[in-house]
Design a protein around this motif. Sequence first.
Motif, PDB file in Angstrom:
ATOM      1  N   GLU A  33      16.483 -12.371 170.640  1.00  0.00           N
ATOM      2  CA  GLU A  33      17.661 -11.607 170.217  1.00  0.00           C
ATOM      3  C   GLU A  33      18.000 -11.781 168.740  1.00  0.00           C
ATOM      4  O   GLU A  33      18.540 -10.880 168.119  1.00  0.00           O
ATOM      5  CB  GLU A  33      18.874 -12.014 171.065  1.00  0.00           C
ATOM      6  CG  GLU A  33      18.772 -11.597 172.515  1.00  0.00           C
ATOM      7  CD  GLU A  33      18.945 -10.109 172.722  1.00  0.00           C
ATOM      8  OE1 GLU A  33      19.618  -9.453 171.917  1.00  0.00           O
ATOM      9  OE2 GLU A  33      18.384  -9.601 173.711  1.00  0.00           O
ATOM     10  N   THR A  34      17.716 -12.951 168.166  1.00  0.00           N
ATOM     11  CA  THR A  34      18.117 -13.213 166.783  1.00  0.00           C
ATOM     12  C   THR A  34      16.920 -13.578 165.916  1.00  0.00           C
ATOM     13  O   THR A  34      15.956 -14.172 166.388  1.00  0.00           O
ATOM     14  CB  THR A  34      19.144 -14.361 166.707  1.00  0.00           C
ATOM     15  OG1 THR A  34      18.567 -15.533 167.279  1.00  0.00           O
ATOM     16  CG2 THR A  34      20.420 -14.008 167.440  1.00  0.00           C
ATOM     17  N   ALA A  35      17.010 -13.234 164.638  1.00  0.00           N
ATOM     18  CA  ALA A  35      15.944 -13.547 163.693  1.00  0.00           C
ATOM     19  C   ALA A  35      16.297 -14.748 162.823  1.00  0.00           C
ATOM     20  O   ALA A  35      15.507 -15.163 161.986  1.00  0.00           O
ATOM     21  CB  ALA A  35      15.669 -12.337 162.802  1.00  0.00           C
ATOM     22  N   THR A  36      17.495 -15.324 163.022  1.00  0.00           N
ATOM     23  CA  THR A  36      17.963 -16.417 162.169  1.00  0.00           C
ATOM     24  C   THR A  36      18.383 -17.614 163.021  1.00  0.00           C
ATOM     25  O   THR A  36      18.640 -17.499 164.216  1.00  0.00           O
ATOM     26  CB  THR A  36      19.165 -15.978 161.324  1.00  0.00           C
ATOM     27  OG1 THR A  36      20.218 -15.560 162.191  1.00  0.00           O
ATOM     28  CG2 THR A  36      18.801 -14.841 160.385  1.00  0.00           C
ATOM     29  N   ASP A  37      18.496 -18.765 162.358  1.00  0.00           N
ATOM     30  CA  ASP A  37      19.002 -19.943 163.045  1.00  0.00           C
ATOM     31  C   ASP A  37      20.531 -19.919 163.058  1.00  0.00           C
ATOM     32  O   ASP A  37      21.145 -18.948 162.598  1.00  0.00           O
ATOM     33  CB  ASP A  37      18.459 -21.227 162.412  1.00  0.00           C
ATOM     34  CG  ASP A  37      18.890 -21.446 160.967  1.00  0.00           C
ATOM     35  OD1 ASP A  37      19.837 -20.786 160.503  1.00  0.00           O
ATOM     36  OD2 ASP A  37      18.273 -22.300 160.302  1.00  0.00           O
ATOM     37  N   ASP A  38      21.148 -20.970 163.571  1.00  0.00           N
ATOM     38  CA  ASP A  38      22.607 -20.999 163.699  1.00  0.00           C
ATOM     39  C   ASP A  38      23.336 -20.939 162.353  1.00  0.00           C
ATOM     40  O   ASP A  38      24.482 -20.523 162.286  1.00  0.00           O
ATOM     41  CB  ASP A  38      23.049 -22.246 164.463  1.00  0.00           C
ATOM     42  CG  ASP A  38      22.587 -22.225 165.911  1.00  0.00           C
ATOM     43  OD1 ASP A  38      22.286 -21.126 166.425  1.00  0.00           O
ATOM     44  OD2 ASP A  38      22.518 -23.301 166.532  1.00  0.00           O
ATOM     45  N   ALA A  39      22.658 -21.336 161.276  1.00  0.00           N
ATOM     46  CA  ALA A  39      23.256 -21.302 159.943  1.00  0.00           C
ATOM     47  C   ALA A  39      23.020 -19.971 159.240  1.00  0.00           C
ATOM     48  O   ALA A  39      23.451 -19.777 158.110  1.00  0.00           O
ATOM     49  CB  ALA A  39      22.709 -22.441 159.089  1.00  0.00           C
ATOM     50  N   GLY A  40      22.310 -19.042 159.903  1.00  0.00           N
ATOM     51  CA  GLY A  40      22.047 -17.741 159.305  1.00  0.00           C
ATOM     52  C   GLY A  40      20.779 -17.674 158.478  1.00  0.00           C
ATOM     53  O   GLY A  40      20.521 -16.670 157.829  1.00  0.00           O
ATOM     54  N   ASN A  41      19.981 -18.739 158.492  1.00  0.00           N
ATOM     55  CA  ASN A  41      18.725 -18.760 157.737  1.00  0.00           C
ATOM     56  C   ASN A  41      17.631 -18.014 158.497  1.00  0.00           C
ATOM     57  O   ASN A  41      17.453 -18.226 159.701  1.00  0.00           O
ATOM     58  CB  ASN A  41      18.261 -20.204 157.514  1.00  0.00           C
ATOM     59  CG  ASN A  41      19.281 -21.011 156.755  1.00  0.00           C
ATOM     60  OD1 ASN A  41      19.735 -20.613 155.698  1.00  0.00           O
ATOM     61  ND2 ASN A  41      19.663 -22.146 157.311  1.00  0.00           N
ATOM     62  N   ALA A  42      16.912 -17.146 157.800  1.00  0.00           N
ATOM     63  CA  ALA A  42      15.796 -16.432 158.424  1.00  0.00           C
ATOM     64  C   ALA A  42      14.713 -17.426 158.818  1.00  0.00           C
ATOM     65  O   ALA A  42      14.435 -18.368 158.083  1.00  0.00           O
ATOM     66  CB  ALA A  42      15.235 -15.398 157.463  1.00  0.00           C
ATOM     67  N   ILE A  43      14.131 -17.212 159.986  1.00  0.00           N
ATOM     68  CA  ILE A  43      13.065 -18.084 160.464  1.00  0.00           C
ATOM     69  C   ILE A  43      11.794 -17.260 160.568  1.00  0.00           C
ATOM     70  O   ILE A  43      11.775 -16.200 161.193  1.00  0.00           O
ATOM     71  CB  ILE A  43      13.415 -18.673 161.839  1.00  0.00           C
ATOM     72  CG1 ILE A  43      14.659 -19.543 161.729  1.00  0.00           C
ATOM     73  CG2 ILE A  43      12.252 -19.485 162.392  1.00  0.00           C
ATOM     74  CD1 ILE A  43      15.192 -20.002 163.062  1.00  0.00           C
ATOM     75  N   SER A  44      10.733 -17.735 159.929  1.00  0.00           N
ATOM     76  CA  SER A  44       9.431 -17.092 160.056  1.00  0.00           C
ATOM     77  C   SER A  44       8.364 -18.157 159.969  1.00  0.00           C
ATOM     78  O   SER A  44       8.613 -19.262 159.501  1.00  0.00           O
ATOM     79  CB  SER A  44       9.229 -16.036 158.963  1.00  0.00           C
ATOM     80  OG  SER A  44       9.229 -16.648 157.694  1.00  0.00           O
ATOM     81  N   GLY A  45       7.197 -17.825 160.451  1.00  0.00           N
ATOM     82  CA  GLY A  45       6.109 -18.791 160.477  1.00  0.00           C
ATOM     83  C   GLY A  45       5.923 -19.348 161.874  1.00  0.00           C
ATOM     84  O   GLY A  45       6.367 -18.768 162.864  1.00  0.00           O
TER      85      GLY A  45
END
Length: 75
Positions: A33-45
Motif C-alpha cells: 500500500e505504501t512506498a515510504t517508511d513511517d518517516a515518509g522516506n522513499a524505500i527502494s532496493g
Amino acid sequence: MALPLSSIPKPVTTYTTTLASKILKADTSLNVETATDDAGNAISGVVGVKIDSEFMIGTKSGVAITGLLRGIDPQ
C-alpha cells in the motif's frame, strides 16, 4: 534446497506496510500500500518482507516488490 547465505542479498531496510492484494504461494512479486517508511522516506532496493510466518527478500521500487526469494530463514 536451501540457498547459501552468501547468495541471499542483504536488505536495505525492513518496514511495516499492508499488502495491496493477496498473493499466492507461487508468486514472485507483490504490491504494498505504501512506498515510504513511517518517516515518509522513499524505500527502494533490496528489502526484507514478512507475511504471516514467511520471510522473503525482494527488490522494491515504488509500491512493487519483485524478484522475491521466498521462505528465507532470518537466522
